[in-house]
Design a protein around this motif. Structure first.
Motif, PDB file in Angstrom:
ATOM      1  N   GLN A   1       0.846  -1.184   0.000  1.00  0.00           N
ATOM      2  CA  GLN A   1       0.000   0.000   0.000  1.00  0.00           C
ATOM      3  C   GLN A   1       0.879   1.231   0.000  1.00  0.00           C
ATOM      4  O   GLN A   1       1.902   1.283   0.660  1.00  0.00           O
ATOM      5  CB  GLN A   1      -0.914   0.004   1.217  1.00  0.00           C
ATOM      6  CG  GLN A   1      -1.820   1.213   1.270  1.00  0.00           C
ATOM      7  CD  GLN A   1      -2.965   1.041   2.237  1.00  0.00           C
ATOM      8  OE1 GLN A   1      -3.331  -0.075   2.567  1.00  0.00           O
ATOM      9  NE2 GLN A   1      -3.529   2.137   2.673  1.00  0.00           N
ATOM     10  N   VAL A   2       0.424   2.258  -0.708  1.00  0.00           N
ATOM     11  CA  VAL A   2       1.171   3.495  -0.779  1.00  0.00           C
ATOM     12  C   VAL A   2       1.084   4.235   0.548  1.00  0.00           C
ATOM     13  O   VAL A   2       0.005   4.416   1.104  1.00  0.00           O
ATOM     14  CB  VAL A   2       0.611   4.381  -1.911  1.00  0.00           C
ATOM     15  CG1 VAL A   2       1.266   5.747  -1.883  1.00  0.00           C
ATOM     16  CG2 VAL A   2       0.831   3.714  -3.252  1.00  0.00           C
ATOM     17  N   GLN A   3       2.237   4.660   1.049  1.00  0.00           N
ATOM     18  CA  GLN A   3       2.307   5.434   2.288  1.00  0.00           C
ATOM     19  C   GLN A   3       3.116   6.690   2.000  1.00  0.00           C
ATOM     20  O   GLN A   3       4.293   6.613   1.684  1.00  0.00           O
ATOM     21  CB  GLN A   3       2.991   4.628   3.373  1.00  0.00           C
ATOM     22  CG  GLN A   3       3.275   5.407   4.648  1.00  0.00           C
ATOM     23  CD  GLN A   3       2.051   5.590   5.520  1.00  0.00           C
ATOM     24  OE1 GLN A   3       1.304   4.643   5.749  1.00  0.00           O
ATOM     25  NE2 GLN A   3       1.816   6.803   5.973  1.00  0.00           N
ATOM     26  N   PRO A   4       2.490   7.874   2.120  1.00  0.00           N
ATOM     27  CA  PRO A   4       3.290   9.091   1.966  1.00  0.00           C
ATOM     28  C   PRO A   4       4.300   9.192   3.113  1.00  0.00           C
ATOM     29  O   PRO A   4       3.952   8.940   4.272  1.00  0.00           O
ATOM     30  CB  PRO A   4       2.251  10.209   2.054  1.00  0.00           C
ATOM     31  CG  PRO A   4       0.942   9.544   1.773  1.00  0.00           C
ATOM     32  CD  PRO A   4       1.068   8.164   2.298  1.00  0.00           C
ATOM     33  N   VAL A   5       5.520   9.575   2.793  1.00  0.00           N
ATOM     34  CA  VAL A   5       6.573   9.706   3.791  1.00  0.00           C
ATOM     35  C   VAL A   5       7.129  11.127   3.731  1.00  0.00           C
ATOM     36  O   VAL A   5       7.695  11.533   2.709  1.00  0.00           O
ATOM     37  CB  VAL A   5       7.698   8.685   3.543  1.00  0.00           C
ATOM     38  CG1 VAL A   5       8.793   8.862   4.597  1.00  0.00           C
ATOM     39  CG2 VAL A   5       7.160   7.267   3.583  1.00  0.00           C
ATOM     40  N   GLU A   6       6.963  11.842   4.846  1.00  0.00           N
ATOM     41  CA  GLU A   6       7.406  13.233   4.911  1.00  0.00           C
ATOM     42  C   GLU A   6       8.849  13.340   5.400  1.00  0.00           C
ATOM     43  O   GLU A   6       9.326  12.479   6.149  1.00  0.00           O
ATOM     44  CB  GLU A   6       6.522  14.031   5.882  1.00  0.00           C
ATOM     45  CG  GLU A   6       5.037  13.986   5.605  1.00  0.00           C
ATOM     46  CD  GLU A   6       4.311  12.888   6.359  1.00  0.00           C
ATOM     47  OE1 GLU A   6       3.074  12.969   6.490  1.00  0.00           O
ATOM     48  OE2 GLU A   6       4.981  11.933   6.831  1.00  0.00           O
ATOM     49  N   SER A   7       9.503  14.433   5.001  1.00  0.00           N
ATOM     50  CA  SER A   7      10.842  14.745   5.497  1.00  0.00           C
ATOM     51  C   SER A   7      11.041  16.255   5.444  1.00  0.00           C
ATOM     52  O   SER A   7      10.293  16.958   4.753  1.00  0.00           O
ATOM     53  CB  SER A   7      11.925  14.041   4.678  1.00  0.00           C
ATOM     54  OG  SER A   7      11.868  14.452   3.326  1.00  0.00           O
ATOM     55  N   GLY A   8      12.047  16.727   6.190  1.00  0.00           N
ATOM     56  CA  GLY A   8      12.400  18.149   6.114  1.00  0.00           C
ATOM     57  C   GLY A   8      11.957  18.986   7.285  1.00  0.00           C
ATOM     58  O   GLY A   8      12.254  20.183   7.331  1.00  0.00           O
ATOM     59  N   GLY A   9      11.257  18.394   8.240  1.00  0.00           N
ATOM     60  CA  GLY A   9      10.850  19.165   9.393  1.00  0.00           C
ATOM     61  C   GLY A   9      12.037  19.506  10.282  1.00  0.00           C
ATOM     62  O   GLY A   9      13.145  19.010  10.086  1.00  0.00           O
ATOM     63  N   GLY A  10      11.793  20.386  11.260  1.00  0.00           N
ATOM     64  CA  GLY A  10      12.862  20.765  12.166  1.00  0.00           C
ATOM     65  C   GLY A  10      12.527  22.003  12.947  1.00  0.00           C
ATOM     66  O   GLY A  10      11.361  22.416  13.015  1.00  0.00           O
ATOM     67  N   LEU A  11      13.559  22.586  13.537  1.00  0.00           N
ATOM     68  CA  LEU A  11      13.429  23.783  14.374  1.00  0.00           C
ATOM     69  C   LEU A  11      13.976  24.976  13.602  1.00  0.00           C
ATOM     70  O   LEU A  11      15.086  24.916  13.047  1.00  0.00           O
ATOM     71  CB  LEU A  11      14.202  23.589  15.668  1.00  0.00           C
ATOM     72  CG  LEU A  11      14.307  24.798  16.607  1.00  0.00           C
ATOM     73  CD1 LEU A  11      12.928  25.186  17.122  1.00  0.00           C
ATOM     74  CD2 LEU A  11      15.250  24.479  17.759  1.00  0.00           C
ATOM     75  N   VAL A  12      13.216  26.058  13.583  1.00  0.00           N
ATOM     76  CA  VAL A  12      13.630  27.260  12.871  1.00  0.00           C
ATOM     77  C   VAL A  12      13.155  28.479  13.654  1.00  0.00           C
ATOM     78  O   VAL A  12      12.148  28.398  14.367  1.00  0.00           O
ATOM     79  CB  VAL A  12      13.071  27.261  11.431  1.00  0.00           C
ATOM     80  CG1 VAL A  12      11.558  27.323  11.433  1.00  0.00           C
ATOM     81  CG2 VAL A  12      13.659  28.389  10.598  1.00  0.00           C
ATOM     82  N   GLN A  13      13.875  29.579  13.514  1.00  0.00           N
ATOM     83  CA  GLN A  13      13.461  30.814  14.172  1.00  0.00           C
ATOM     84  C   GLN A  13      12.355  31.497  13.382  1.00  0.00           C
ATOM     85  O   GLN A  13      12.243  31.320  12.157  1.00  0.00           O
ATOM     86  CB  GLN A  13      14.652  31.749  14.327  1.00  0.00           C
ATOM     87  CG  GLN A  13      15.654  31.302  15.371  1.00  0.00           C
ATOM     88  CD  GLN A  13      16.701  32.361  15.647  1.00  0.00           C
ATOM     89  OE1 GLN A  13      17.010  33.190  14.787  1.00  0.00           O
ATOM     90  NE2 GLN A  13      17.243  32.354  16.853  1.00  0.00           N
ATOM     91  N   ALA A  14      11.578  32.285  14.083  1.00  0.00           N
ATOM     92  CA  ALA A  14      10.530  33.058  13.418  1.00  0.00           C
ATOM     93  C   ALA A  14      11.141  33.917  12.314  1.00  0.00           C
ATOM     94  O   ALA A  14      12.207  34.503  12.486  1.00  0.00           O
ATOM     95  CB  ALA A  14       9.797  33.927  14.429  1.00  0.00           C
ATOM     96  N   GLY A  15      10.454  33.945  11.177  1.00  0.00           N
ATOM     97  CA  GLY A  15      10.949  34.660  10.011  1.00  0.00           C
ATOM     98  C   GLY A  15      11.773  33.804   9.079  1.00  0.00           C
ATOM     99  O   GLY A  15      12.078  34.219   7.948  1.00  0.00           O
ATOM    100  N   GLY A  16      12.132  32.619   9.519  1.00  0.00           N
ATOM    101  CA  GLY A  16      12.939  31.724   8.718  1.00  0.00           C
ATOM    102  C   GLY A  16      12.117  30.889   7.754  1.00  0.00           C
ATOM    103  O   GLY A  16      10.905  31.080   7.601  1.00  0.00           O
ATOM    104  N   SER A  17      12.806  29.941   7.100  1.00  0.00           N
ATOM    105  CA  SER A  17      12.179  29.101   6.081  1.00  0.00           C
ATOM    106  C   SER A  17      12.509  27.632   6.307  1.00  0.00           C
ATOM    107  O   SER A  17      13.548  27.294   6.874  1.00  0.00           O
ATOM    108  CB  SER A  17      12.669  29.509   4.684  1.00  0.00           C
ATOM    109  OG  SER A  17      12.326  30.833   4.376  1.00  0.00           O
ATOM    110  N   LEU A  18      11.616  26.786   5.836  1.00  0.00           N
ATOM    111  CA  LEU A  18      11.833  25.342   5.797  1.00  0.00           C
ATOM    112  C   LEU A  18      11.173  24.812   4.535  1.00  0.00           C
ATOM    113  O   LEU A  18      10.194  25.387   4.047  1.00  0.00           O
ATOM    114  CB  LEU A  18      11.206  24.651   7.008  1.00  0.00           C
ATOM    115  CG  LEU A  18      11.984  24.548   8.312  1.00  0.00           C
ATOM    116  CD1 LEU A  18      11.125  23.854   9.363  1.00  0.00           C
ATOM    117  CD2 LEU A  18      13.303  23.820   8.128  1.00  0.00           C
TER     118      LEU A  18
END
Length: 129
Positions: free
Chosen positions: A1-18
């Protein structure tokens, strides 16, 4: 079965990007509408953004419009969420979702969690003030 797998999360300061990424757990030649939801602590899960396989159009929640961009690579069945100008209130677990597309263009946008066929397990995004 297809399972979406996320990546790229983390901790960032306000105003930053992810940038979040999501790909299926197994190679598939199927096509999907794709989207993102999020759930902050103590709050209900909410729709963030979605993109259609047929035509590539996109739709955003008002809370992220102008700051987040959803995009996709159809060859890789991968969807991305570029998050800019992040705020502490964007802190949440972000979930990737897939849905088999309609056979025609257009129609109403899928904004409900239950409308999607496949759902990921989530990735944490924390924005510090």
């Amino acid at each position: 079965q297809v399972q979406p797998v996320e990546s790229g999360g983390g901790l960032v300061q306000a105003g930053g990007s992810l940038r979040l990424s999501c790909a299926p757990s197994v190679r598939t030649f199927s096509s999907y509408d794709m989207g993102w939801f999020r759930q902050a602590p103590g709050k209900e899960r909410e729709f963030v953004a979605t993109t259609r396989w047929r035509g590539g159009s996109t739709y955003y929640s008002d809370s992220v419009k102008g700051r987040f961009t959803i995009s996709r690579d159809n060859a890789q069945n991968t969807v991305y969420l570029q998050m800019n100008s992040l705020k502490p209130e964007d802190t949440a677990v972000y979930y990737c979702v897939f849905k088999r597309p309609r056979p025609v263009y257009g129609g109403s946008w899928y904004r409900s969690w239950d409308e999607y066929d496949y759902r990921g397990r989530g990735t944490q995004v924390t924005v510090s003030s």
